[in-house]
Design a protein around this motif. Structure first.
Motif, mmCIF file in Angstrom:
data_model
loop_
_atom_site.group_PDB
_atom_site.id
_atom_site.type_symbol
_atom_site.label_atom_id
_atom_site.label_comp_id
_atom_site.label_asym_id
_atom_site.label_seq_id
_atom_site.Cartn_x
_atom_site.Cartn_y
_atom_site.Cartn_z
ATOM 1 N N ALA A 410 -8.243 30.036 -2.906
ATOM 2 C CA ALA A 410 -9.488 29.900 -2.167
ATOM 3 C C ALA A 410 -9.582 28.635 -1.822
ATOM 4 O O ALA A 410 -10.132 28.411 -0.608
ATOM 5 C CB ALA A 410 -10.495 30.488 -3.033
ATOM 6 N N LEU A 411 -9.332 27.402 -2.776
ATOM 7 C CA LEU A 411 -9.876 25.961 -2.265
ATOM 8 C C LEU A 411 -8.750 25.361 -1.520
ATOM 9 O O LEU A 411 -8.892 24.645 -0.709
ATOM 10 C CB LEU A 411 -10.219 25.473 -3.511
ATOM 11 C CG LEU A 411 -11.906 25.543 -3.580
ATOM 12 C CD1 LEU A 411 -12.226 26.719 -4.309
ATOM 13 C CD2 LEU A 411 -12.306 24.362 -4.578
ATOM 14 N N LEU A 412 -7.473 25.673 -1.940
ATOM 15 C CA LEU A 412 -6.136 25.042 -1.340
ATOM 16 C C LEU A 412 -5.491 25.651 -0.534
ATOM 17 O O LEU A 412 -4.325 25.109 -0.011
ATOM 18 C CB LEU A 412 -5.574 24.590 -2.718
ATOM 19 C CG LEU A 412 -6.165 23.705 -3.867
ATOM 20 C CD1 LEU A 412 -5.263 23.270 -4.795
ATOM 21 C CD2 LEU A 412 -6.824 22.221 -3.056
ATOM 22 N N GLY A 413 -5.613 27.066 -0.375
ATOM 23 C CA GLY A 413 -4.853 27.670 0.586
ATOM 24 C C GLY A 413 -3.864 28.690 -0.130
ATOM 25 O O GLY A 413 -3.723 28.806 -1.511
ATOM 26 N N GLY A 414 -3.604 29.948 0.315
ATOM 27 C CA GLY A 414 -3.140 31.073 -0.293
ATOM 28 C C GLY A 414 -2.042 30.948 -0.913
ATOM 29 O O GLY A 414 -1.354 31.498 -1.792
ATOM 30 N N LYS A 415 -1.057 29.652 -0.480
ATOM 31 C CA LYS A 415 0.207 29.696 -1.088
ATOM 32 C C LYS A 415 0.331 28.576 -2.229
ATOM 33 O O LYS A 415 1.267 28.367 -2.828
ATOM 34 C CB LYS A 415 1.261 29.045 0.122
ATOM 35 C CG LYS A 415 1.518 30.076 1.145
ATOM 36 C CD LYS A 415 2.554 29.515 2.035
ATOM 37 C CE LYS A 415 2.941 30.761 3.168
ATOM 38 N NZ LYS A 415 3.856 30.216 4.217
ATOM 39 N N ALA A 416 -0.954 27.992 -2.528
ATOM 40 C CA ALA A 416 -0.788 26.897 -3.597
ATOM 41 C C ALA A 416 -0.659 27.686 -4.876
ATOM 42 O O ALA A 416 -1.656 28.660 -5.181
ATOM 43 C CB ALA A 416 -2.139 26.251 -3.205
ATOM 44 N N GLY A 417 0.052 27.271 -5.672
ATOM 45 C CA GLY A 417 0.447 27.884 -7.043
ATOM 46 C C GLY A 417 -0.233 27.104 -8.162
ATOM 47 O O GLY A 417 -0.579 25.862 -8.119
ATOM 48 N N VAL A 418 -0.563 27.927 -9.147
ATOM 49 C CA VAL A 418 -1.013 27.037 -10.249
ATOM 50 C C VAL A 418 -0.265 26.338 -10.913
ATOM 51 O O VAL A 418 -0.395 25.029 -11.384
ATOM 52 C CB VAL A 418 -1.703 28.131 -11.527
ATOM 53 C CG1 VAL A 418 -2.216 27.205 -12.615
ATOM 54 C CG2 VAL A 418 -2.937 28.823 -10.698
ATOM 55 N N HIS A 419 0.833 26.864 -11.215
ATOM 56 C CA HIS A 419 1.813 25.973 -12.205
ATOM 57 C C HIS A 419 2.435 24.879 -11.519
ATOM 58 O O HIS A 419 3.031 23.982 -12.261
ATOM 59 C CB HIS A 419 2.846 26.950 -12.799
ATOM 60 C CG HIS A 419 2.272 28.001 -13.786
ATOM 61 N ND1 HIS A 419 1.785 27.731 -15.117
ATOM 62 C CD2 HIS A 419 1.972 29.351 -13.564
ATOM 63 C CE1 HIS A 419 1.268 28.934 -15.579
ATOM 64 N NE2 HIS A 419 1.369 29.799 -14.667
ATOM 65 N N GLN A 420 2.525 24.888 -10.193
ATOM 66 C CA GLN A 420 3.236 23.775 -9.469
ATOM 67 C C GLN A 420 2.212 22.662 -9.581
ATOM 68 O O GLN A 420 2.804 21.457 -9.326
ATOM 69 C CB GLN A 420 3.689 24.222 -7.975
ATOM 70 C CG GLN A 420 4.714 25.318 -7.987
ATOM 71 C CD GLN A 420 4.129 26.782 -7.864
ATOM 72 O OE1 GLN A 420 3.024 27.188 -8.700
ATOM 73 N NE2 GLN A 420 4.366 27.663 -6.886
ATOM 74 N N ASN A 421 0.977 22.994 -9.360
ATOM 75 C CA ASN A 421 -0.027 22.054 -9.300
ATOM 76 C C ASN A 421 -0.909 21.484 -10.489
ATOM 77 O O ASN A 421 -1.749 20.772 -10.594
ATOM 78 C CB ASN A 421 -1.167 22.388 -8.098
ATOM 79 C CG ASN A 421 -0.214 22.478 -6.661
ATOM 80 O OD1 ASN A 421 0.343 21.487 -6.202
ATOM 81 N ND2 ASN A 421 -0.214 23.643 -6.282
ATOM 82 N N ARG A 422 -0.729 22.391 -11.573
ATOM 83 C CA ARG A 422 -1.436 22.199 -12.848
ATOM 84 C C ARG A 422 -1.574 20.848 -13.183
ATOM 85 O O ARG A 422 -0.292 20.106 -13.564
ATOM 86 C CB ARG A 422 -0.940 23.250 -13.843
ATOM 87 C CG ARG A 422 -1.947 23.150 -15.187
ATOM 88 C CD ARG A 422 -1.121 24.000 -16.169
ATOM 89 N NE ARG A 422 -2.313 23.965 -17.288
ATOM 90 C CZ ARG A 422 -1.829 24.960 -18.512
ATOM 91 N NH1 ARG A 422 -0.742 25.929 -18.485
ATOM 92 N NH2 ARG A 422 -2.708 24.790 -19.358
ATOM 93 N N GLY A 423 -2.759 20.381 -13.608
ATOM 94 C CA GLY A 423 -2.923 19.167 -14.086
ATOM 95 C C GLY A 423 -2.935 17.850 -13.199
ATOM 96 O O GLY A 423 -3.326 16.847 -13.765
#
Length: 470
Positions: A410-423
């Motif tokens: 919702a905040l970063l765009g539909g293709k933004a993944g959790v584990h790629q960007n985590r932390g």
């Protein structure tokens, strides 16, 4: 005797000079003097723990006359072999420093909560000036002025107090004048009638707890609050109103003749009109009637965000769960309880954090009498985006934490993944956003993986705590 400009920057300059000269605390007498010259500082900065600066800045605003000497005494000890002094809670000077800082922070919190601006026409200006009167316990006007400059950046305002007055003209820096008297501030304006109408609507007679009310809103502030004039009357009427609510006929027993009672939607629309424009209170009332997607049908209610309107940190989850749908509050179920524990471990105060969800209604699939969570789809997330976007605009947080894939998308765009960007700290529209997992995911993990993932989640929130402290 050390004469110095009586503010924190003036004390810092004088303290550096005295440390460089090797003067012990017991040999100095600190004398605030607005005419004192600023001493030359040593070329090398003096390394001190970050925690000292976090405590020293608010403690310097305390009204106690020994605060400057206390700050120098603690500083001397920190720079002369006692680097862990602030971790000794039983040390008398450390305890006093914490007490002073805590009292000032509470006073600042009350100032943020109980300042009420009133509109005043100012000769020579097309736009009005908004003036408030406040009586702080400590010297906090300069310390708290940055919050009001950010929160009311588009207003021309003045906050008058007996000690010092702060003024903002919409540009430049906040400027200050000497203290004044109560009669210099207005007593009322045209908006107070609307505000009092709104307060009458939200006052719940069934939940009147006078002791809790006085603890959170001490009576010393009542004389400056327009809603406080209503409290004695509303409290006197509380028992009668509760009895009326209890004895009211149920819907199936309501008489079929005579005028129809107002519908809940009509009462909600009246409350919306009475609520202040561009406020979370109005936004929450508007969201309660949202029917922009099919989730509003089976769900019990809209579950809106909650927390301070000036929170520096916002946490965004996916959607309310079964407990949240019934309670009408976000993050009160098992996942919310886990989040509370990890926030506390990281040193983040949930009461000072705004928590919300990307989707405001509970999506589920019934299995017998149980309602099992179902993940919202892209259309449902898009339908709720205007509410989340408005919450971000009104709260204006410095930091946002996305819990899980739905909030991240919702905040970063539909293709933004959790584990790629985590932390990682990401920047979007000038805000710092950190992505991590949702605590509900942690609760579903097998025991063999749960401990490690929970530790990683705690590490993510520790990064947030460090950013808040910095």
């Amino acid at each position: 005797m050390v004469a110095f400009n009586p503010d924190f920057a003036g004390w810092q300059a004088a303290a550096r000079s005295q440390l460089a000269a090797g003067r012990r605390p017991e040999s100095l007498w600190w004398t605030p003097d607005p005419t004192a010259a600023t001493p030359a500082n040593p070329d090398q900065p003096i390394p001190v723990p970050r925690r000292f600066m976090e405590l020293a800045r608010p403690a310097s605003c305390h009204r106690a006359s020994d605060r400057w000497a206390l700050l120098y005494a603690v500083l001397w000890r920190l720079t002369h072999g006692e680097r862990h002094l602030l971790q000794l809670a039983g040390d008398p000077q450390t305890a006093r420093l914490h007490t002073y800082a805590k009292a000032v922070r509470r006073d600042v919190h009350k100032m943020k909560a109980f300042v009420r601006f009133r509109e005043v026409a100012e000769p020579g200006h097309d736009e009005p000036r908004y003036v408030a009167w406040f009586e702080p316990d400590h010297h906090i006007v300069g310390y708290a002025s940055g919050f009001f400059r950010r929160r009311f950046a588009n207003m021309r305002w003045s906050i008058l107090t007996p000690d010092r007055c702060a003024h903002w003209d919409g540009h430049g820096e906040v400027w200050f004048t000497p203290g004044t008297i109560r009669s210099a501030a207005p007593d009322a304006d045209e908006m107070e009638t609307a505000w009092q109408t709104y307060y009458r609507h939200i006052f719940n007679p069934a939940r009147v707890k006078l002791a809790a009310m006085r603890a959170e809103m001490p009576q010393k502030y009542w004389k400056n609050l327009p809603e406080a004039r209503l409290i004695p009357e509303l409290v006197r009427q509380a028992d009668r109103q509760v009895a009326t609510m209890t004895d009211a006929p149920r819907a199936e027993q309501a008489p079929r003749c005579g005028p129809r009672p107002p519908t809940p939607d009509a009462a909600r629309h009246r409350a919306i009109e009475a609520a202040p424009a561009d406020s979370l209170a109005r936004l929450s009332l508007q969201a309660a009637g949202c029917r922009d997607c099919a989730l509003a049908g089976p769900a019990t209610r809209t579950v809106f965000g909650e927390g301070p309107s000036d929170a520096r940190l916002m946490i965004v989850g996916e959607q309310p769960g079964d407990r949240e749908d019934l309670a009408g509050r976000p993050f009160v179920g098992p996942a919310g309880q886990l989040l509370d524990r990890v926030l506390a471990e990281a040193g983040i105060d949930r009461s000072g954090t705004y928590v919300t969800n990307a989707v405001k209604h509970f999506k589920y699939r019934p299995v017998g009498k149980t309602r099992l969570h179902a993940r919202p789809d892209a259309a449902e997330i898009r339908a709720c985006w205007p509410w989340l976007d408005a919450e971000i605009r009104l709260v204006d947080p410095e930091f946002i934490v996305c819990l899980g894939a739905t909030a991240t998308g919702a905040l970063l765009g539909g293709k933004a993944g959790v584990h790629q960007n985590r932390g990682r700290w990401l920047t979007r529209a000038g805000r710092q956003i950190l992505v991590t997992v949702h605590p509900a995911w942690l609760l579903r993990l097998p025991d063999s993986h749960a401990a490690g993932e929970r530790a990683a989640f705690a590490a993510d929130l520790s990064r947030v705590a460090n950013a808040l402290a910095a």
